[in-house]
Write a protein that holds these residues in place. Structure first.
Motif, mmCIF file in Angstrom:
data_model
loop_
_atom_site.group_PDB
_atom_site.id
_atom_site.type_symbol
_atom_site.label_atom_id
_atom_site.label_comp_id
_atom_site.label_asym_id
_atom_site.label_seq_id
_atom_site.Cartn_x
_atom_site.Cartn_y
_atom_site.Cartn_z
ATOM 1 N N ARG A 1 84.613 13.607 97.004
ATOM 2 C CA ARG A 1 84.496 13.202 95.599
ATOM 3 C C ARG A 1 85.677 12.325 95.200
ATOM 4 O O ARG A 1 85.517 11.328 94.498
ATOM 5 C CB ARG A 1 84.427 14.431 94.689
ATOM 6 N N ALA B 1 86.334 9.919 92.005
ATOM 7 C CA ALA B 1 86.372 10.934 90.941
ATOM 8 C C ALA B 1 87.809 11.338 90.639
ATOM 9 O O ALA B 1 88.646 11.396 91.535
ATOM 10 C CB ALA B 1 85.566 12.163 91.363
ATOM 11 N N GLU C 1 87.057 15.960 87.728
ATOM 12 C CA GLU C 1 85.661 15.812 88.135
ATOM 13 C C GLU C 1 85.431 16.375 89.538
ATOM 14 O O GLU C 1 84.447 17.049 89.789
ATOM 15 C CB GLU C 1 85.260 14.342 88.114
ATOM 16 N N ARG D 1 84.947 20.188 89.797
ATOM 17 C CA ARG D 1 83.923 20.828 88.958
ATOM 18 C C ARG D 1 82.857 21.466 89.846
ATOM 19 O O ARG D 1 82.091 20.769 90.497
ATOM 20 C CB ARG D 1 83.270 19.814 88.035
ATOM 21 N N LEU E 1 78.879 20.560 89.476
ATOM 22 C CA LEU E 1 78.258 19.351 90.024
ATOM 23 C C LEU E 1 77.492 19.747 91.266
ATOM 24 O O LEU E 1 78.015 20.420 92.137
ATOM 25 C CB LEU E 1 79.318 18.306 90.381
#
Length: 66
Positions: A38, A43, A47, A50, A53
């Motif tokens: 990510r 990201a 993010e 998380r 996701l």
């Protein structure tokens, strides 16, 4: 003199608490490889860490019918 910090040991602050990125990942039930990819894709730490996701296949949405 100390060398560069590995990404897994990078201090990350979320909700006012600072921990190594790998510790955040483990506590949130994420594989480190998922977080690393990510981040590689752009990201931010918030993010990338998380858990809500969803994981998806890189081939999701492809059709083999012509």
């Amino acid at each position: 003199m100390r060398g560069p910090i590995c990404a897994a040991e990078m201090p990350v602050t979320l909700d006012g608490r600072t921990k190594p990125a790998s510790q955040w990942a483990a506590e949130r039930g994420l594989k480190w490889q998922t977080v690393k990819m990510r981040r590689y894709r752009g990201a931010r730490w918030e993010e990338a860490l998380r858990p809500e996701l969803y994981a998806r296949s890189w081939m999701e949405g492809w059709s083999f019918a012509c």
